[in-house]
Design a protein around this motif. Structure first.
Motif, PDB file in Angstrom:
ATOM      1  N   GLN A 157     -36.564   5.557  37.746  1.00 45.87           N
ATOM      2  CA  GLN A 157     -36.217   6.915  38.028  1.00 45.87           C
ATOM      3  C   GLN A 157     -37.040   7.685  39.155  1.00 45.87           C
ATOM      4  O   GLN A 157     -38.129   7.044  39.117  1.00 45.87           O
ATOM      5  CB  GLN A 157     -36.667   7.867  36.850  1.00 45.87           C
ATOM      6  CG  GLN A 157     -35.724   7.752  35.538  1.00 45.87           C
ATOM      7  CD  GLN A 157     -36.588   8.351  34.362  1.00 45.87           C
ATOM      8  OE1 GLN A 157     -37.251   9.323  34.607  1.00 45.87           O
ATOM      9  NE2 GLN A 157     -36.181   7.967  33.115  1.00 45.87           N
ATOM     10  N   PHE A 214     -30.972  18.916  35.859  1.00 47.11           N
ATOM     11  CA  PHE A 214     -30.919  17.915  34.959  1.00 47.11           C
ATOM     12  C   PHE A 214     -29.804  17.325  34.448  1.00 47.11           C
ATOM     13  O   PHE A 214     -28.740  18.397  34.040  1.00 47.11           O
ATOM     14  CB  PHE A 214     -32.087  18.188  33.986  1.00 47.11           C
ATOM     15  CG  PHE A 214     -33.249  18.546  34.337  1.00 47.11           C
ATOM     16  CD1 PHE A 214     -34.020  17.761  34.955  1.00 47.11           C
ATOM     17  CD2 PHE A 214     -33.627  19.975  34.411  1.00 47.11           C
ATOM     18  CE1 PHE A 214     -35.347  18.112  35.605  1.00 47.11           C
ATOM     19  CE2 PHE A 214     -34.708  20.397  35.003  1.00 47.11           C
ATOM     20  CZ  PHE A 214     -35.782  19.457  35.567  1.00 47.11           C
ATOM     21  N   HIS A 266     -32.760  15.977  29.148  1.00 53.82           N
ATOM     22  CA  HIS A 266     -33.551  15.502  30.235  1.00 53.82           C
ATOM     23  C   HIS A 266     -34.144  16.361  30.960  1.00 53.82           C
ATOM     24  O   HIS A 266     -34.916  16.384  31.797  1.00 53.82           O
ATOM     25  CB  HIS A 266     -32.440  14.860  31.068  1.00 53.82           C
ATOM     26  CG  HIS A 266     -32.123  13.349  30.602  1.00 53.82           C
ATOM     27  ND1 HIS A 266     -30.618  13.327  29.979  1.00 53.82           N
ATOM     28  CD2 HIS A 266     -32.478  12.298  30.667  1.00 53.82           C
ATOM     29  CE1 HIS A 266     -30.726  12.200  29.678  1.00 53.82           C
ATOM     30  NE2 HIS A 266     -31.534  11.522  30.299  1.00 53.82           N
ATOM     31  N   LYS A 304     -36.705  19.371  32.354  1.00 56.72           N
ATOM     32  CA  LYS A 304     -38.327  19.214  32.483  1.00 56.72           C
ATOM     33  C   LYS A 304     -38.722  20.558  32.868  1.00 56.72           C
ATOM     34  O   LYS A 304     -38.017  21.458  33.347  1.00 56.72           O
ATOM     35  CB  LYS A 304     -38.470  18.280  33.655  1.00 56.72           C
ATOM     36  CG  LYS A 304     -38.171  17.126  33.214  1.00 56.72           C
ATOM     37  CD  LYS A 304     -38.683  15.891  34.333  1.00 56.72           C
ATOM     38  CE  LYS A 304     -38.032  14.424  33.900  1.00 56.72           C
ATOM     39  NZ  LYS A 304     -38.620  13.459  34.832  1.00 56.72           N
TER      40      LYS A 304
END
Ligand code: SAM
Length: 310
Positions: A75, A257, A262, A264
């Motif tokens: 990632q 996201f 996912h 953040k």
């Protein structure tokens, strides 16, 4: 064609050739293309490009490679997040950066995109940078990128939760890897080792980063949005209270996201120091949708107001 497009085309064409002739993955092909660029120093298309042009071109090539072979730990921190982290590093070190340089560590440096975005933004104000990464391919990509953009970085290919040979730094930036840490013997060295079951790698990495930060130094983490909601969050909170002052918790726009799981946030911590004091108030803010210019400028105003009163 813009300069960064020319550089991307150079990397892309060479990579496709290597992918076919050497029967390797696109990401491995990029490594060979970057090595060619380094060898061709005098003639390569990025010779007179800016550091940002080169970083962006390599970033796009790597993203293409990551899409082709999806591996969970492959990632990259996208520009939007890297630039936000960079903005906060600049804000927190403002006075410092006027006269001085800072040392910086990314203990999960990956391709280096986050670290290099921040370093390019700080424009020569980083005296020493260190990156740690467990994945060999990613750290080789980071090493070649650092050389091409001429950013001085010391890179170590190792597990960042094992002993690190890094002097305490002024700033940590890290897009934390999220999940359980498999090496339970090493986890035992940490106060945040889980009492039952496996420990979270991201909790241990926060502790390790604090251990490698100077007193009064700052840590800028991209964390899972639910960090303080899990069953181990109580221990994390207790630990943080003894070591750091929470400066800011910043929610990031959902549309950055792929899914809720996912999402953040950004967590900014300061390692406690006898010479300093805790902020009067923790900055709690939400970054609006980046396309909403007016809301975005109100967000930056809120940050400035908090800074003036903190
Ligand atoms: N900021 C990076 C970038 O721009 O490419 C991406 C970071 S990615 C979210 C997290 C990284 O942590 C992955 O590259 C993964 O391989 C690395 N990682 C996971 N566990 C690690 C460990 N114990 N020590 C060092 N790196 C680790």
């Amino acid at each position: 064609m813009e300069k960064f497009e020319q550089i991307f085309s150079y990397i892309n064409e060479k990579t496709i050739n290597y992918e076919q002739s050497e029967n390797i993955s696109f990401l491995d092909g990029i490594l060979l293309a970057l090595e060619d660029a380094l060898e061709e120093k005098e003639t390569w298309v990025g010779k007179d490009a800016t550091k940002e042009d080169i970083r962006k071109a390599i970033q796009i090539a790597i993203l293409k490679g990551m899409r082709k072979t999806s591996q969970p730990n492959h990632q990259m921190t996208p520009d939007t997040l890297g630039l936000l982290v960079g903005y906060f590093v600049e804000q927190f070190f403002e006075v410092h950066l006027k006269q001085n340089e800072i040392s910086i560590l990314d203990p999960a440096v990956g391709t280096g995109n986050l670290l290099f975005t921040v370093m390019n933004l700080l424009n020569g104000k980083v005296s020493a940078a260190t990156g740690i990464e467990v994945d060999e391919l990613l750290i080789r990509l980071a090493a070649d990128t650092a050389e091409l953009i001429e950013q001085p970085v010391l890179l170590y290919h190792q597990d960042a939760l094992q002993k690190m040979l890094v002097d305490p730094v002024d700033a940590v930036v890290c897009d934390l890897p999220v999940g359980y840490y498999p090496n339970e013997d090493v986890a035992l060295d940490y106060e945040l080792c889980a009492h039952e079951g496996m420990s979270y790698a991201h909790h241990l990495l926060i502790e390790q980063s604090i251990n490698h930060t100077k007193e009064g130094g700052l840590l800028f983490f991209l964390i899972p949005a639910n960090l303080f909601e899990t069953e181990q969050a109580k221990e994390l909170h207790k630990f943080l209270k003894t070591q750091v002052w929470i400066q800011a918790v910043i929610q990031l726009p959902e549309n950055l996201f792929a899914s809720k799981a996912h999402e953040k946030s950004m967590l900014i911590l300061q390692k406690q120091s006898k010479q300093l004091r805790a902020p009067r108030e923790v900055l709690l803010a939400k970054v609006p949708n980046m396309s909403n210019k007016q809301a975005l400028s109100m967000f930056f105003e809120k940050v400035q107001m908090w800074k003036e009163n903190k």
